[in-house]
Motif scaffolding. Structure first.
Motif, PDB file in Angstrom:
ATOM      1  N   THR A   3      -2.536  -2.305 -13.751  1.00  0.00           N
ATOM      2  CA  THR A   3      -2.095  -3.835 -12.877  1.00  0.00           C
ATOM      3  C   THR A   3      -2.575  -4.253 -11.432  1.00  0.00           C
ATOM      4  N   ILE A   4      -2.902  -4.996 -11.417  1.00  0.00           N
ATOM      5  CA  ILE A   4      -3.187  -4.608  -9.250  1.00  0.00           C
ATOM      6  C   ILE A   4      -2.091  -6.355  -9.201  1.00  0.00           C
ATOM      7  N   GLU A   5      -1.264  -6.164  -8.024  1.00  0.00           N
ATOM      8  CA  GLU A   5      -0.703  -7.409  -7.532  1.00  0.00           C
ATOM      9  C   GLU A   5      -1.342  -7.847  -5.627  1.00  0.00           C
ATOM     10  N   LEU A   6      -1.700  -8.972  -5.802  1.00  0.00           N
ATOM     11  CA  LEU A   6      -1.473  -9.790  -4.529  1.00  0.00           C
ATOM     12  C   LEU A   6      -0.184  -9.653  -3.791  1.00  0.00           C
ATOM     13  N   LEU A   7       0.247  -9.041  -3.019  1.00  0.00           N
ATOM     14  CA  LEU A   7       1.685  -9.633  -2.222  1.00  0.00           C
ATOM     15  C   LEU A   7       1.414 -10.613  -1.155  1.00  0.00           C
ATOM     16  N   PRO A   8       2.793 -11.150  -0.793  1.00  0.00           N
ATOM     17  CA  PRO A   8       2.417 -12.528  -0.308  1.00  0.00           C
ATOM     18  C   PRO A   8       2.285 -11.625   1.100  1.00  0.00           C
ATOM     19  N   ALA A   9       1.045 -11.552   1.294  1.00  0.00           N
ATOM     20  CA  ALA A   9       0.451 -11.005   2.913  1.00  0.00           C
ATOM     21  C   ALA A   9      -0.196 -11.795   4.393  1.00  0.00           C
ATOM     22  N   GLU A  10       0.560 -13.144   3.810  1.00  0.00           N
ATOM     23  CA  GLU A  10      -0.073 -14.241   4.744  1.00  0.00           C
ATOM     24  C   GLU A  10      -1.248 -13.968   5.123  1.00  0.00           C
ATOM     25  N   PHE A  11      -1.814 -13.468   6.016  1.00  0.00           N
ATOM     26  CA  PHE A  11      -3.789 -14.168   6.515  1.00  0.00           C
ATOM     27  C   PHE A  11      -4.291 -12.452   5.823  1.00  0.00           C
ATOM     28  N   GLY A  12      -3.095 -11.775   5.644  1.00  0.00           N
ATOM     29  CA  GLY A  12      -4.389 -10.620   5.270  1.00  0.00           C
ATOM     30  C   GLY A  12      -4.061  -9.739   3.881  1.00  0.00           C
ATOM     31  N   ASP A  13      -3.614  -8.360   3.758  1.00  0.00           N
ATOM     32  CA  ASP A  13      -3.846  -7.939   2.297  1.00  0.00           C
ATOM     33  C   ASP A  13      -3.039  -6.972   2.158  1.00  0.00           C
ATOM     34  N   ALA A  14      -2.820  -7.253   0.854  1.00  0.00           N
ATOM     35  CA  ALA A  14      -0.773  -5.875   0.679  1.00  0.00           C
ATOM     36  C   ALA A  14      -1.341  -5.820  -0.710  1.00  0.00           C
ATOM     37  N   ILE A  15      -1.956  -4.591  -0.779  1.00  0.00           N
ATOM     38  CA  ILE A  15      -2.270  -4.932  -2.272  1.00  0.00           C
ATOM     39  C   ILE A  15      -1.375  -3.219  -3.226  1.00  0.00           C
ATOM     40  N   TRP A  16      -0.378  -4.599  -4.352  1.00  0.00           N
ATOM     41  CA  TRP A  16      -0.112  -3.278  -5.126  1.00  0.00           C
ATOM     42  C   TRP A  16      -0.509  -2.674  -6.012  1.00  0.00           C
ATOM     43  N   ILE A  17      -1.114  -1.453  -6.576  1.00  0.00           N
ATOM     44  CA  ILE A  17      -1.658  -1.291  -7.958  1.00  0.00           C
ATOM     45  C   ILE A  17      -0.862   0.125  -8.672  1.00  0.00           C
ATOM     46  N   GLU A  18      -0.183  -0.320 -10.235  1.00  0.00           N
ATOM     47  CA  GLU A  18      -0.038   0.026 -11.081  1.00  0.00           C
ATOM     48  C   GLU A  18      -0.534   0.826 -11.543  1.00  0.00           C
ATOM     49  N   TYR A  19      -0.126   2.659 -11.979  1.00  0.00           N
ATOM     50  CA  TYR A  19      -1.416   3.098 -13.404  1.00  0.00           C
ATOM     51  C   TYR A  19      -0.268   3.754 -14.428  1.00  0.00           C
ATOM     52  N   GLY A  20      -1.491   4.030 -15.498  1.00  0.00           N
ATOM     53  CA  GLY A  20      -0.516   5.088 -15.841  1.00  0.00           C
ATOM     54  C   GLY A  20       0.099   4.976 -17.412  1.00  0.00           C
ATOM     55  N   LYS A  21       0.979   5.418 -18.158  1.00  0.00           N
ATOM     56  CA  LYS A  21       2.734   5.449 -18.526  1.00  0.00           C
ATOM     57  C   LYS A  21       2.885   4.127 -18.497  1.00  0.00           C
ATOM     58  N   ARG A  22       2.987   3.303 -19.552  1.00  0.00           N
ATOM     59  CA  ARG A  22       5.121   2.647 -19.122  1.00  0.00           C
ATOM     60  C   ARG A  22       5.481   2.913 -19.009  1.00  0.00           C
ATOM     61  N   GLY A  23       6.420   2.537 -18.110  1.00  0.00           N
ATOM     62  CA  GLY A  23       7.636   3.317 -17.660  1.00  0.00           C
ATOM     63  C   GLY A  23       7.255   4.207 -17.141  1.00  0.00           C
ATOM     64  N   ALA A  24       6.573   5.055 -16.668  1.00  0.00           N
ATOM     65  CA  ALA A  24       6.241   5.737 -15.300  1.00  0.00           C
ATOM     66  C   ALA A  24       4.853   5.691 -14.780  1.00  0.00           C
ATOM     67  N   PRO A  25       4.870   4.669 -14.571  1.00  0.00           N
ATOM     68  CA  PRO A  25       3.579   4.404 -13.546  1.00  0.00           C
ATOM     69  C   PRO A  25       3.791   5.027 -11.992  1.00  0.00           C
ATOM     70  N   HIS A  26       2.446   5.431 -11.860  1.00  0.00           N
ATOM     71  CA  HIS A  26       1.944   5.842 -10.553  1.00  0.00           C
ATOM     72  C   HIS A  26       1.662   4.637 -10.018  1.00  0.00           C
ATOM     73  N   ARG A  27       1.333   5.101  -8.350  1.00  0.00           N
ATOM     74  CA  ARG A  27       1.476   3.295  -7.464  1.00  0.00           C
ATOM     75  C   ARG A  27       0.981   4.227  -6.195  1.00  0.00           C
ATOM     76  N   ILE A  28       0.278   3.178  -6.039  1.00  0.00           N
ATOM     77  CA  ILE A  28      -0.901   2.702  -4.994  1.00  0.00           C
ATOM     78  C   ILE A  28      -0.731   1.677  -4.143  1.00  0.00           C
ATOM     79  N   LEU A  29      -0.385   2.266  -2.495  1.00  0.00           N
ATOM     80  CA  LEU A  29      -0.634   0.837  -1.953  1.00  0.00           C
ATOM     81  C   LEU A  29      -2.195   0.634  -1.175  1.00  0.00           C
ATOM     82  N   ILE A  30      -2.738  -0.885  -0.802  1.00  0.00           N
ATOM     83  CA  ILE A  30      -3.240  -0.481  -0.324  1.00  0.00           C
ATOM     84  C   ILE A  30      -3.330  -1.684   1.609  1.00  0.00           C
TER      85      ILE A  30
END
Ligand code: ZN
Length: 374
Positions: A3-30
């Motif tokens: 999943t990829i999520e664009l958090l409310p980041a005003e006029f910028g970016d804050a992108i929250w990414i989850e991948y892997g097994k449901r229930g035990a995802p890995h996470r990336i923040l951009i």
């Protein structure tokens, strides 16, 4: 799941990414938006069980306030949050010259190399061994030639390929690094992030905001393309993320010519459009960062725009029109705010005529989430 999520980041970016097994995802923040965005990211982290407060990767794409502002607050707060980070990707001052590497803690000239720049100090305090570790502490740059391939996979199997910046564009940032950092409020004693946001990038000329009725998509899309040339944007990290047979282009604020060259090198001998599950438009949907050629280089169903429209009135209509016009039928536009600058696309007659869909947050302040695989 992916999943990829664009958090409310005003006029910028804050992108929250989850991948892997449901229930035990890995996470990336951009990126982490402006300084004012940090509390929402903090809530997000605190909502995780303490044992899950780990990012495989935190990427700071470049030194503009709308990407870096909240990053400093996050790193300052890291211990209190119990947050661990596998690797931080950020091209600092030391990386702006060819061969530049993360300094060793015992280096005598370390303070000189750091230039008193606050984010670098925070990353060094976190752990120099986990700064651009994926490339041995060197710069994250696209190799000068040859096909582009993913870096070693992240834990859980996420593959990331660098599409931007090139070393040439990092070199060009060097003479303006200090001024750029001051503007972003990351040199101590400089303007605060809030003030410096107002100094922002070059303003773009205003377009006619008073068009009555539907927009003329053909005309907007055909507006001659003039590429963004801002040096900080040119130094932006852009990534191709691949997981579970889904490919996502996370363009940061990168420049079209750099992305076009990289996409050609990713495609190699394969002809035609590169299939993508999603593309985060570069530079918040600015008209200078999305060309018809770029849209035509990919086959993509989901186009993501991160901006509340403040400061620069993003997204520009020309950029969205190019996506609608050249993206093929069934294009989906995903906005992480509903604003006067993107509301115009939520027109039934336009959607019918040009066969696209629009997606806005269900509630203000929620951002937008895209599920790419279950
Ligand atoms: Zn930006």
């Amino acid at each position: 799941m992916f999943t990829i999520e664009l958090l409310p980041a005003e006029f910028g970016d804050a992108i929250w990414i989850e991948y892997g097994k449901r229930g035990a995802p890995h996470r990336i923040l951009i990126d982490c938006g402006t300084n004012a965005v940090y509390p929402a990211v903090r809530e997000r982290i605190l909502a995780l069980p303490p044992a899950e407060r780990h990012l495989e990767l935190f990427v700071v794409t470049h030194v503009d306030v709308d990407h870096i502002g909240g990053a400093m607050a996050l790193l300052r707060d890291r211990e209190q949050l119990g947050l661990t980070i596998g690797d931080i990707w950020f091209n600092g001052y030391v990386h702006l010259a060819p061969g530049g590497k993360v300094p060793l803690p015992e280096d005598d000239d370390i303070l000189g190399a750091l230039q008193g720049e606050a984010l670098t100090e925070l990353i060094m305090a976190h752990n120099p061994a986990r700064w651009n570790a994926a490339v041995g502490g060197g710069a994250l740059v696209v190799p000068d030639e040859g096909p582009l391939a993913p870096l070693p996979a992240l834990p859980g199997g996420m593959k990331l390929t660098l599409l931007s910046p090139t070393q040439r564009h990092l070199d060009r940032l060097r003479p303006v690094w200090e001024a750029t950092c001051k503007k972003a409020g990351i040199i101590p004693g400089a303007a605060t992030a809030a003030e410096s946001g107002l100094l922002g990038e070059e303003g773009e000329p205003d377009e006619d905001d008073d068009i009555l009725g539907d927009l003329n998509v053909d005309q907007l899309a055909a507006t001659p393309f003039k590429s963004d040339a801002a040096r900080p944007n040119a130094s932006s990290i852009a990534l191709l993320a691949e997981y579970d047979k889904q490919r996502v282009l996370l363009a940061g604020d990168a420049l079209v010519p750099v992305l076009m060259d990289a996409l050609a090198r990713v495609r190699g001998k394969v002809r035609g459009r590169l299939p993508l599950a999603a593309l985060k438009l570069s530079h918040h949907g600015s008209r200078g960062n999305t060309s018809l050629d770029l849209v035509k280089a990919v086959k993509c169903a989901n186009w993501l725009v991160s901006s509340n429209g403040k400061q620069f009135k993003h997204p520009n209509r020309e950029a969205i029109a190019r996506v609608i016009k050249a993206g093929g039928s069934g294009v989906g536009l995903h906005f992480n705010y509903r604003t006067e600058f993107n509301d115009v696309w939520d027109s039934a007659s336009l959607r019918r005529k040009h066969k696209y869909k629009t997606h806005y947050p269900a509630d203000e302040g929620m951002g937008i989430r895209l599920e790419l695989s279950k």
